[in-house]
Motif scaffolding. Sequence first.
Motif, PDB file in Angstrom:
ATOM      1  N   SER A   1       0.849  -1.176   0.000  1.00 37.01           N
ATOM      2  CA  SER A   1       0.000   0.000   0.000  1.00 37.01           C
ATOM      3  C   SER A   1       0.891   1.234   0.000  1.00 37.01           C
ATOM      4  CB  SER A   1      -0.932   0.013   1.213  1.00 37.01           C
ATOM      5  OG  SER A   1      -0.175   0.037   2.410  1.00 37.01           O
ATOM      6  N   LYS A   2       0.278   2.395  -0.192  1.00 35.41           N
ATOM      7  CA  LYS A   2       1.075   3.613  -0.141  1.00 35.41           C
ATOM      8  C   LYS A   2       0.263   4.761   0.422  1.00 35.41           C
ATOM      9  CE  LYS A   2       0.430   5.293  -4.891  1.00 35.41           C
ATOM     10  NZ  LYS A   2       1.148   5.587  -6.169  1.00 35.41           N
ATOM     11  N   ASP A   3       0.986   5.679   1.024  1.00 34.65           N
ATOM     12  CA  ASP A   3       0.423   6.923   1.521  1.00 34.65           C
ATOM     13  C   ASP A   3       1.125   8.039   0.762  1.00 34.65           C
ATOM     14  OD1 ASP A   3      -0.271   9.238   2.861  1.00 34.65           O
ATOM     15  OD2 ASP A   3      -0.187   8.307   4.834  1.00 34.65           O
ATOM     16  N   SER A   4       0.463   8.529  -0.269  1.00 31.05           N
ATOM     17  CA  SER A   4       1.097   9.536  -1.122  1.00 31.05           C
ATOM     18  C   SER A   4       1.377  10.826  -0.365  1.00 31.05           C
ATOM     19  CB  SER A   4       0.208   9.819  -2.334  1.00 31.05           C
ATOM     20  OG  SER A   4       0.048   8.661  -3.118  1.00 31.05           O
ATOM     21  N   ASN A   5       0.557  11.134   0.623  1.00 37.49           N
ATOM     22  CA  ASN A   5       0.777  12.368   1.395  1.00 37.49           C
ATOM     23  C   ASN A   5       2.075  12.312   2.183  1.00 37.49           C
ATOM     24  OD1 ASN A   5      -1.632  13.541   0.510  1.00 37.49           O
ATOM     25  ND2 ASN A   5      -2.802  12.559   2.152  1.00 37.49           N
TER      26      ASN A   5
END
Length: 124
Positions: free
Chosen positions: A68-72
């Motif tokens: 998963s990723k957290d672009s922020n």
Amino acid sequence: QAQLMESGGGSVQAGGSLRLSCVASKFVNFCMGWFRQAPGKEREGLGVIDYPTRIFYADSVKGRFTISKDSNKNTVFLEMNNLTVEDSAMYYCAARPYATCPPPDRALAAFDTWGQGTQVTVSS
């Protein structure tokens, strides 16, 4: 060129879980991947996440590992569950300056930016 730093590795008993993180210095429209390399073995692709968020996994980890990723936060994660001794390795994240990703089993040569790695050790 982005710089990458992994964290979250450690020692865990078989059946346990770990969550690895990879912070990128810049994160715009990049394909990111997770890889691992055990002593005496070739580096293998575990999974990739493209832009925006299509994810592909290697058969060896499908169903146990989640990307998963957290672009922020410019961060990509690798959640690993039901770990076995065979999962012990140095784990790396990597990036390539394209939105699309190759399949994990053909990804190794496609990435040009690598983190230093984080060690995962699973004991029986």
